[in-house]
Design a protein around this motif. Sequence first.
Motif, PDB file in Angstrom:
ATOM      1  N   THR A 108     -17.536  26.048   3.581  1.00 56.71           N
ATOM      2  CA  THR A 108     -16.630  25.543   4.613  1.00 56.71           C
ATOM      3  C   THR A 108     -17.435  24.753   5.633  1.00 56.71           C
ATOM      4  N   VAL A 109     -17.078  23.501   5.797  1.00 64.20           N
ATOM      5  CA  VAL A 109     -17.802  22.598   6.690  1.00 64.20           C
ATOM      6  C   VAL A 109     -16.877  22.195   7.829  1.00 64.20           C
ATOM      7  N   GLU A 110     -17.421  22.234   9.031  1.00 63.48           N
ATOM      8  CA  GLU A 110     -16.642  21.863  10.211  1.00 63.48           C
ATOM      9  C   GLU A 110     -16.196  20.404  10.112  1.00 63.48           C
ATOM     10  N   GLY A 111     -14.910  20.194  10.369  1.00 64.06           N
ATOM     11  CA  GLY A 111     -14.355  18.851  10.322  1.00 64.06           C
ATOM     12  C   GLY A 111     -13.735  18.484   8.983  1.00 64.06           C
ATOM     13  N   GLN A 112     -13.892  19.338   7.973  1.00 63.56           N
ATOM     14  CA  GLN A 112     -13.304  19.084   6.654  1.00 63.56           C
ATOM     15  C   GLN A 112     -12.084  19.992   6.468  1.00 63.56           C
ATOM     16  N   ALA A 113     -11.037  19.438   5.880  1.00 60.72           N
ATOM     17  CA  ALA A 113      -9.775  20.170   5.769  1.00 60.72           C
ATOM     18  C   ALA A 113      -9.850  21.309   4.765  1.00 60.72           C
ATOM     19  N   LYS A 114     -10.685  21.197   3.751  1.00 64.09           N
ATOM     20  CA  LYS A 114     -10.794  22.233   2.729  1.00 64.09           C
ATOM     21  C   LYS A 114     -12.260  22.457   2.385  1.00 64.09           C
ATOM     22  N   PRO A 115     -12.571  23.611   1.765  1.00 60.90           N
ATOM     23  CA  PRO A 115     -13.966  23.881   1.386  1.00 60.90           C
ATOM     24  C   PRO A 115     -14.497  22.824   0.426  1.00 60.90           C
ATOM     25  N   LEU A 116     -15.769  22.512   0.554  1.00 62.79           N
ATOM     26  CA  LEU A 116     -16.417  21.507  -0.290  1.00 62.79           C
ATOM     27  C   LEU A 116     -17.339  22.187  -1.291  1.00 62.79           C
ATOM     28  N   SER A 117     -17.460  21.599  -2.479  1.00 59.03           N
ATOM     29  CA  SER A 117     -18.360  22.136  -3.494  1.00 59.03           C
ATOM     30  C   SER A 117     -19.809  21.822  -3.135  1.00 59.03           C
ATOM     31  N   VAL A 118     -20.697  22.737  -3.526  1.00 60.76           N
ATOM     32  CA  VAL A 118     -22.119  22.625  -3.181  1.00 60.76           C
ATOM     33  C   VAL A 118     -22.873  22.049  -4.365  1.00 60.76           C
ATOM     34  N   TRP A 119     -23.749  21.069  -4.085  1.00 59.44           N
ATOM     35  CA  TRP A 119     -24.525  20.397  -5.123  1.00 59.44           C
ATOM     36  C   TRP A 119     -25.995  20.345  -4.694  1.00 59.44           C
ATOM     37  N   ILE A 120     -26.853  20.189  -5.669  1.00 55.92           N
ATOM     38  CA  ILE A 120     -28.280  19.966  -5.423  1.00 55.92           C
ATOM     39  C   ILE A 120     -28.585  18.505  -5.744  1.00 55.92           C
ATOM     40  N   ARG A 121     -29.081  17.796  -4.755  1.00 55.74           N
ATOM     41  CA  ARG A 121     -29.453  16.402  -4.963  1.00 55.74           C
ATOM     42  C   ARG A 121     -30.955  16.305  -5.223  1.00 55.74           C
TER      43      ARG A 121
END
Length: 347
Positions: A66-79
Motif C-alpha cells: 500500500t503506497v500513499e497517494g495510490q487508490a489500490k495496493p501496487l504489486s512489488v517488483w525487483i528492478r
Amino acid sequence: MIAFLTRTRHPGRFDLSDWLAWGWAILGTLVVAIPIAWAVISSLKTEAEINSFPPALVPRAAQTITVEGQAKPLSVWIRTAPDGSEQTVALVRRVGLSATVLDPTKPEETFRVPVAELRQLKEFHLQFSNYTEPMKQFNFLRYLWNTVFVTVVATILTLLLNSMAAFALSKYRFAGRNAMFALILSTMMIPLSVIMVPAFMVIVGLNLADNLWGVILSTVSTPTGVFLLRQYMLTIPDDLIEAARVDAASEFRIYRRIVLPLCAPALAVLAIFSVIWRWNDFLWPLIVLSSPENYTLQIGLSALQGQFNVQWHYILAMTVVTLLPVTVVFLFLQKYITEGVASSGVK
C-alpha cells in the motif's frame, strides 16, 4: 499392512517379478494421482498464476504494498539495472514494453523502466475464494443439491428395479426368460445418441421436460445392473428359496428378507456404478433441463466457460468439489467391489 506391502514371491528375497510388480503399481498410481493432485493444487491458485508460464507447483500470488497517494495496493517488483544493481519498486502501470514504477520510500516520484528489467516478487498464497465465489455468483449450492437429489433417488430406484428384474430372471422359470435376458443385454450396444430424440419425445409426452424427475426416471433401469445382479443371484441356492416357500413366506418377503441381504456385495458395486454414472452425467441432463435453477453440477461447470474467456480457477475448484462425494462413496464401499464383481460371474 506393512507385511502385505513387503510380501514377496519368494520369502526373504526380491526377484524380477517383485520389482516389475512394484514398478507397475507405482507407475499406475502416479498416472492416476498426479492429475488429481495437480487439479487440487491449481484450484487454490489465483487466475493469473494458473495462466502464467512456466507453471508453478506451489500456489503463489504477487506481493502487494500500500503506497500513499495510490487508490489500490501496487504489486512489488525487483528492478535489475543495467549496472547489475537491484532496487525494489512498485508497479503503477504497464504499457507495452515499458512500465511506470515508483520507489516505495519515495512515493511522490515515478519513473519509467523497460519491462525486461523487472522481476515480480511472489509469495505463498491459497486462493480460497475460488471455492466461495462460484457459490455466490453461479448458485452452485443449488446445482449441488440438484445433483445430490438426482444421484440419490436414481441410485435407490436403480437398485430396487434392477434387483427385482434380476430376481425374476434368475429364480423364476417361464417361457422366453433367456430371450428376454438377451434382449436386455443387447440394449447395452445402443448408444445414447441413437435413442436421444425418441427418449426426449417420451419425456416431453410425460410432461417431465425441464424437470429433475425427467433425468431420474429415464436412467433407473440399466442392463449392466440387471446382468450384474442376475449373475450374483444365480449363486444363491434354490433350496434356500424353496425352504422359505415351504414356510409360507411370500415372494416379496423372500426377495426382501433373503435375496437382498445375500446380494449386498453386488448391490454395493451397482450403487458405486450408479453414483458415478448419475453424478458425472452431462449429456442427458443438458438435453432435458433448460432452467438454470434445475441445472446439475456438470451443466453448472459448463457455465464457467464462455466464448472468449474460461475461468479455470473456478472450474478447477468446483471440479474438486464434485470429486469429493464420489470419492467418499467409493472409500466406504470399495471393499465390496472385488467380491461383488468376482462373484457375479460364478454360477
